[in-house]
Design a protein around this motif. Sequence first.
Motif, PDB file in Angstrom:
ATOM      1  N   PRO A  32       0.801  -1.226   0.000  1.00 50.29           N
ATOM      2  CA  PRO A  32       0.000   0.000   0.000  1.00 50.29           C
ATOM      3  C   PRO A  32       0.834   1.276   0.000  1.00 50.29           C
ATOM      4  CG  PRO A  32      -0.481  -1.336   1.949  1.00 50.29           C
ATOM      5  CD  PRO A  32       0.532  -2.065   1.147  1.00 50.29           C
ATOM      6  N   ALA A  33       2.079   1.225   0.467  1.00 51.69           N
ATOM      7  CA  ALA A  33       2.924   2.423   0.474  1.00 51.69           C
ATOM      8  C   ALA A  33       3.230   2.893  -0.944  1.00 51.69           C
ATOM      9  CB  ALA A  33       4.221   2.151   1.230  1.00 51.69           C
ATOM     10  N   LEU A  34       3.068   2.032  -1.935  1.00 56.54           N
ATOM     11  CA  LEU A  34       3.328   2.422  -3.322  1.00 56.54           C
ATOM     12  C   LEU A  34       2.256   3.353  -3.880  1.00 56.54           C
ATOM     13  CD1 LEU A  34       4.597  -0.908  -4.866  1.00 56.54           C
ATOM     14  CD2 LEU A  34       5.928   1.128  -4.380  1.00 56.54           C
ATOM     15  N   MET A  35       1.186   3.580  -3.127  1.00 57.67           N
ATOM     16  CA  MET A  35       0.109   4.434  -3.621  1.00 57.67           C
ATOM     17  C   MET A  35       0.431   5.912  -3.490  1.00 57.67           C
ATOM     18  SD  MET A  35      -3.360   2.404  -2.565  1.00 57.67           S
ATOM     19  CE  MET A  35      -3.196   2.677  -0.828  1.00 57.67           C
ATOM     20  N   ILE A  36       1.529   6.269  -2.828  1.00 58.44           N
ATOM     21  CA  ILE A  36       1.896   7.678  -2.692  1.00 58.44           C
ATOM     22  C   ILE A  36       3.296   7.908  -3.247  1.00 58.44           C
ATOM     23  CG2 ILE A  36       0.447   7.992  -0.652  1.00 58.44           C
ATOM     24  CD1 ILE A  36       3.047   7.964   0.995  1.00 58.44           C
ATOM     25  N   ARG A  37       3.642   9.175  -3.465  1.00 64.35           N
ATOM     26  CA  ARG A  37       4.967   9.547  -3.967  1.00 64.35           C
ATOM     27  C   ARG A  37       5.988   9.397  -2.848  1.00 64.35           C
ATOM     28  NH1 ARG A  37       8.196  14.212  -4.753  1.00 64.35           N
ATOM     29  NH2 ARG A  37       9.033  14.270  -6.860  1.00 64.35           N
ATOM     30  N   CYS A  38       7.171   8.907  -3.165  1.00 62.87           N
ATOM     31  CA  CYS A  38       8.209   8.724  -2.149  1.00 62.87           C
ATOM     32  C   CYS A  38       8.868  10.062  -1.820  1.00 62.87           C
ATOM     33  CB  CYS A  38       9.261   7.736  -2.629  1.00 62.87           C
ATOM     34  SG  CYS A  38      10.536   7.405  -1.395  1.00 62.87           S
ATOM     35  N   PRO A  73       3.787   7.594  -7.632  1.00 64.22           N
ATOM     36  CA  PRO A  73       2.917   6.532  -7.137  1.00 64.22           C
ATOM     37  C   PRO A  73       2.878   5.350  -8.109  1.00 64.22           C
ATOM     38  CG  PRO A  73       1.867   8.645  -6.845  1.00 64.22           C
ATOM     39  CD  PRO A  73       3.113   8.882  -7.640  1.00 64.22           C
ATOM     40  N   GLY A  74       3.001   4.164  -7.550  1.00 67.01           N
ATOM     41  CA  GLY A  74       2.982   2.949  -8.350  1.00 67.01           C
ATOM     42  C   GLY A  74       4.356   2.456  -8.769  1.00 67.01           C
ATOM     43  N   ALA A  75       5.389   3.303  -8.646  1.00 68.05           N
ATOM     44  CA  ALA A  75       6.752   2.922  -9.036  1.00 68.05           C
ATOM     45  C   ALA A  75       7.570   2.553  -7.810  1.00 68.05           C
ATOM     46  CB  ALA A  75       7.426   4.066  -9.781  1.00 68.05           C
ATOM     47  N   TRP A  76       8.511   1.660  -7.998  1.00 69.15           N
ATOM     48  CA  TRP A  76       9.382   1.247  -6.901  1.00 69.15           C
ATOM     49  C   TRP A  76      10.368   2.350  -6.556  1.00 69.15           C
ATOM     50  CZ3 TRP A  76       7.770  -2.755  -4.379  1.00 69.15           C
ATOM     51  CH2 TRP A  76       7.020  -3.719  -5.034  1.00 69.15           C
ATOM     52  N   CYS A  77      10.917   2.298  -5.351  1.00 69.33           N
ATOM     53  CA  CYS A  77      11.905   3.266  -4.892  1.00 69.33           C
ATOM     54  C   CYS A  77      13.272   2.960  -5.503  1.00 69.33           C
ATOM     55  CB  CYS A  77      12.020   3.229  -3.371  1.00 69.33           C
ATOM     56  SG  CYS A  77      10.600   3.902  -2.518  1.00 69.33           S
ATOM     57  N   PHE A  78      14.104   3.991  -5.569  1.00 66.14           N
ATOM     58  CA  PHE A  78      15.441   3.864  -6.125  1.00 66.14           C
ATOM     59  C   PHE A  78      16.492   4.245  -5.094  1.00 66.14           C
ATOM     60  CE2 PHE A  78      12.745   4.303  -9.794  1.00 66.14           C
ATOM     61  CZ  PHE A  78      13.277   3.386 -10.667  1.00 66.14           C
ATOM     62  N   THR A  79      17.676   3.661  -5.224  1.00 68.53           N
ATOM     63  CA  THR A  79      18.804   3.991  -4.358  1.00 68.53           C
ATOM     64  C   THR A  79      19.403   5.308  -4.843  1.00 68.53           C
ATOM     65  OG1 THR A  79      20.415   2.845  -5.733  1.00 68.53           O
ATOM     66  CG2 THR A  79      19.317   1.541  -4.025  1.00 68.53           C
ATOM     67  N   PRO A  80      20.292   5.920  -4.053  1.00 68.31           N
ATOM     68  CA  PRO A  80      20.934   7.155  -4.510  1.00 68.31           C
ATOM     69  C   PRO A  80      21.751   6.963  -5.797  1.00 68.31           C
ATOM     70  CG  PRO A  80      21.226   6.911  -2.153  1.00 68.31           C
ATOM     71  CD  PRO A  80      20.601   5.637  -2.653  1.00 68.31           C
ATOM     72  N   ARG A  81      22.169   5.747  -6.086  1.00 64.86           N
ATOM     73  CA  ARG A  81      22.944   5.472  -7.304  1.00 64.86           C
ATOM     74  C   ARG A  81      22.057   5.216  -8.512  1.00 64.86           C
ATOM     75  NH1 ARG A  81      27.541   1.306  -6.011  1.00 64.86           N
ATOM     76  NH2 ARG A  81      28.484   2.345  -7.795  1.00 64.86           N
TER      77      ARG A  81
END
Length: 53
Positions: free
Chosen positions: A9-15, A22-30
């Motif tokens: 459910p955390a994917l429903m908002i902007r990181c 929203p809907g996309a996975w998180c990315f590392t600093p690299r």
Amino acid sequence: MREPTIRNPALMIRCPRCGSVPGAWCFTPRGSRLPEGRVHRDRTAAHRNRRTV
């Protein structure tokens, strides 16, 4: 055609940490994607603290 199922459910908002939409996975600093099913803690906290109207 079916809508994609969001299992986290955390994917429903902007990181707030990496800026993933929203809907996309998180990315590392690299710039590489976090492992499947993982998001930043900031995003999970923001989802828990969001206001419901």
